[in-house]
Enzyme design. Structure first.
Site: not given
Length: 337
Positions: A99-100, A147-148, A169, A175, A262
């Site tokens: 995805k990166d 997106r989330r 981040r 997190r 992305c």
């Protein structure tokens, strides 16, 4: 056929490439997750090649910058340093979270393998074992992904919930630490990452893809090497899963056709539809939304399972065209250059 060797004795490797009998050098980011997934790939590559594989740790701009990913462009920030090391011959192949990867593949690098995909879903890690629907009004939910944010806020709006999405981040420990320390009520992470580092027991809910579509390529890995290293391209290709490659190709084609990077608020997932044991079709779902969740364009298309790269690309382009016709372009905060 191996390249000519330097005339400095029998053990000298060819310039910019490992000795054909020595260890293969795998370029990887330094994070715990990157090291874990690269270690798993290293074992698989060692099995198919019969050669040892050593990890070469490389620091990327995305690892050192503390800025929000959307602010620093997102596209390629975790990839460029690895690719430069490949092109300089400092490593023989590299492992990326797919995805990166930017959607345009450089001519001098080959995407040699896309192994079987891990769970593509997002997950919630919340205080007190809460699910997303069970979060009380005013809950603070952390994520680094527009997106989330778009989809979480849209779900909350449609179900009468009041949440605050907070841009964060950091690695997995950082997190989850926001929840443990009480700074946030929950964070949203990728299931694949937690599975790969053995932290899936901390998940309080696996979010349905009907609630949050993952990022294009989420859960998949990309194994990349120099395009002119034909023997290595062929060997790494033993790890390729054709269904995973077709799915992520369709998802990334959608992203490219939307001209989105992305870190744009785009979700996509291609999955296989089966009749009993027989795979019949591939369904591609896509979503674009404003980060506050006030507007979403969410569509899907279904077609024959792509048998070629171009067929997978066309599936993504077709859905992107439908989404753009519904106003998707106006909902993206970032457009790729």
């Amino acid at each position: 056929m191996s390249e000519p060797r330097e005339p400095k004795g029998p053990a000298a490797p060819s310039p910019g490439r490992a000795d054909e009998t020595g260890p293969l050098r795998l370029g990887t980011r330094r994070s715990k997750l990157a090291m874990a997934q690269s270690g798993q790939v290293a074992e698989a590559v060692s099995r198919v090649t019969g050669r040892a594989v050593e990890l070469v740790e490389i620091t990327t701009y995305g690892d050192t910058s503390r800025e929000n990913l959307a602010q620093i462009g997102g596209t390629g920030v975790f990839v460029t340093a690895l690719r430069e090391a490949l092109l300089r011959g400092e490593v023989d192949f590299a492992v990326h979270s797919l995805k990166d990867l930017p959607t345009a593949q450089p001519d001098d690098l080959a995407l040699a393998a896309v192994p079987v995909r891990e769970d593509p879903r997002d997950v919630l890690v919340a205080r007190d074992g809460l699910t997303f629907a069970g979060l009380p009004d005013g809950s603070r939910v952390g994520t680094g992904s527009p997106r989330r944010m778009a989809q979480l806020n849209a779900y909350a709006r449609s179900h009468g919930m009041s949440i605050e999405t907070v841009a964060i981040r950091g690695n997995v420990d950082t997190r989850i630490g926001f929840v443990r320390d009480g700074e946030l009520d929950a964070v949203v992470l990728a299931a694949a990452g937690l599975n790969r580092i053995g932290r899936s027991d901390e998940v309080t809910e696996y979010l349905s893809v009907d609630t949050v579509l993952p990022a294009p390529g989420q859960g998949a890995l990309a194994i990349e090497c120099a395009a002119d290293h034909a023997d290595l391209v062929a060997a790494l290709g033993e790890l390729d899963d054709p269904f995973t490659r077709a799915a992520v190709t369709a998802e990334r084609s959608l992203l490219a056709a939307l001209e989105a990077g992305c870190s744009a608020p785009v979700g996509a997932l291609a999955d296989l539809l089966a009749d009993g044991q027989t795979v019949k079709e591939m369904r591609l779902r896509g979503v674009v939304g404003t980060t506050d969740g006030s507007s979403l364009v969410q569509l899907s298309t279904t077609g024959p399972v792509p048998g070629t790269y171009e067929q997978a690309m066309e599936l993504g382009r077709e859905l992107a065209a439908e989404m753009l016709a519904k106003g998707a372009a106006g909902l993206m905060g970032e457009r790729a250059l």
